[in-house]
Design a protein around this motif. Structure first.
Motif, PDB file in Angstrom:
ATOM      1  N   GLY A 138       0.939  -1.151   0.101  1.00  0.00           N
ATOM      2  CA  GLY A 138       0.172   0.051   0.084  1.00  0.00           C
ATOM      3  C   GLY A 138       1.019   1.191   0.111  1.00  0.00           C
ATOM      4  N   CYS A 139       2.071   1.269   0.739  1.00  0.00           N
ATOM      5  CA  CYS A 139       2.643   2.569   0.899  1.00  0.00           C
ATOM      6  C   CYS A 139       3.492   2.618  -0.805  1.00  0.00           C
ATOM      7  N   ILE A 140       3.809   1.416  -1.169  1.00  0.00           N
ATOM      8  CA  ILE A 140       4.598   1.621  -2.726  1.00  0.00           C
ATOM      9  C   ILE A 140       3.608   2.182  -3.448  1.00  0.00           C
ATOM     10  N   ALA A 141       2.252   1.867  -3.542  1.00  0.00           N
ATOM     11  CA  ALA A 141       1.189   2.070  -4.286  1.00  0.00           C
ATOM     12  C   ALA A 141       0.991   3.777  -4.209  1.00  0.00           C
ATOM     13  N   GLU A 142       1.235   4.186  -2.898  1.00  0.00           N
ATOM     14  CA  GLU A 142       1.050   5.475  -2.607  1.00  0.00           C
ATOM     15  C   GLU A 142       2.196   6.650  -2.832  1.00  0.00           C
ATOM     16  N   HIS A 143       3.097   6.159  -2.660  1.00  0.00           N
ATOM     17  CA  HIS A 143       4.495   7.120  -2.488  1.00  0.00           C
ATOM     18  C   HIS A 143       5.611   6.284  -3.436  1.00  0.00           C
ATOM     19  N   GLY A 144       5.374   5.302  -3.821  1.00  0.00           N
ATOM     20  CA  GLY A 144       6.643   4.803  -4.872  1.00  0.00           C
ATOM     21  C   GLY A 144       6.066   4.183  -5.992  1.00  0.00           C
ATOM     22  N   ASN A 145       5.035   4.601  -6.616  1.00  0.00           N
ATOM     23  CA  ASN A 145       4.506   4.106  -7.901  1.00  0.00           C
ATOM     24  C   ASN A 145       5.178   4.397  -8.957  1.00  0.00           C
ATOM     25  N   HIS A 146       6.095   5.301  -8.874  1.00  0.00           N
ATOM     26  CA  HIS A 146       7.012   5.756  -9.939  1.00  0.00           C
ATOM     27  C   HIS A 146       8.277   4.884 -10.199  1.00  0.00           C
ATOM     28  N   ALA A 147       8.623   4.144  -9.080  1.00  0.00           N
ATOM     29  CA  ALA A 147       9.913   3.338  -9.001  1.00  0.00           C
ATOM     30  C   ALA A 147       9.591   1.971  -9.655  1.00  0.00           C
TER      31      ALA A 147
END
Length: 179
Positions: A138-147
């Motif tokens: 969930g944190c990746i989807a919110e803050h790291g979806n560009h990575a």
């Protein structure tokens, strides 16, 4: 690949070993969150200082950060160009913990990781996939979806990742053991 919020996963998955291998292979400085989170006497650094230390690391522009601190994942994920999740089975992680204990005999490791095996820690490892991995995703989807997201579900896949990046094709360090 200059900013890797590397190696998120359960205890014993091989996060620290992988981060060290990638750092050596790619010529990137490695920061272990345990080294930022705890003082030498293993007392906890205040949360604001811990987060500020991570902001200072990500501001350098070239880094690998190893660790799971959920509260400060947004700091790392927002600045990362790669995020690596080690989603290994719980029994594989428990074996990694046993191997680490045999290698270091407990205490603080040279890279800042402190080997502390408690019932709560073992429960955390056993439940990581079910209870903690969804929050990470969930944190990746919110803050790291560009990575770019790289996931490994076995030690063999970790070995292949290292080999693909130009490292030795043998299964060493985080990549020990079978698939």
């Amino acid at each position: 690949m200059r900013r890797i919020a590397a190696t998120v996963g359960a205890g014993g998955a091989g996060k620290t070993v992988l981060a060290n291998q990638l750092g050596a292979l790619l010529g990137l400085p490695v920061t272990h969150l345990d080294a930022l989170r705890y003082r030498q006497d293993w007392t906890v650094v205040p949360e604001a200082a811990f987060v500020a230390a991570q902001h200072a690391v990500v501001a350098t522009g070239r880094w690998i950060i190893d660790g799971n601190s959920t509260a400060s994942m947004p700091v790392r994920f927002a600045a990362a160009d790669k995020i690596i999740i080690l989603d290994l089975p719980p029994l594989v992680c428990l074996w990694g913990i046993v191997r680490r204990r045999l290698r270091y005999h407990g205490g603080r490791h040279p890279d800042g990781v402190h080997d502390r095996i408690t019932v709560a820690f073992l429960r955390y490892v056993l439940r990581f996939r079910r209870r903690h991995a969804p929050a990470v995703r969930g944190c990746i989807a919110e803050h790291g979806n560009h990575a770019v997201l790289i996931e490994a579900t076995s030690r063999r896949q970790v070995s292949r990742l290292i080999a693909r990046l130009g490292g030795p094709p043998t299964e060493t360090g985080a990549a020990q053991g079978g698939g």
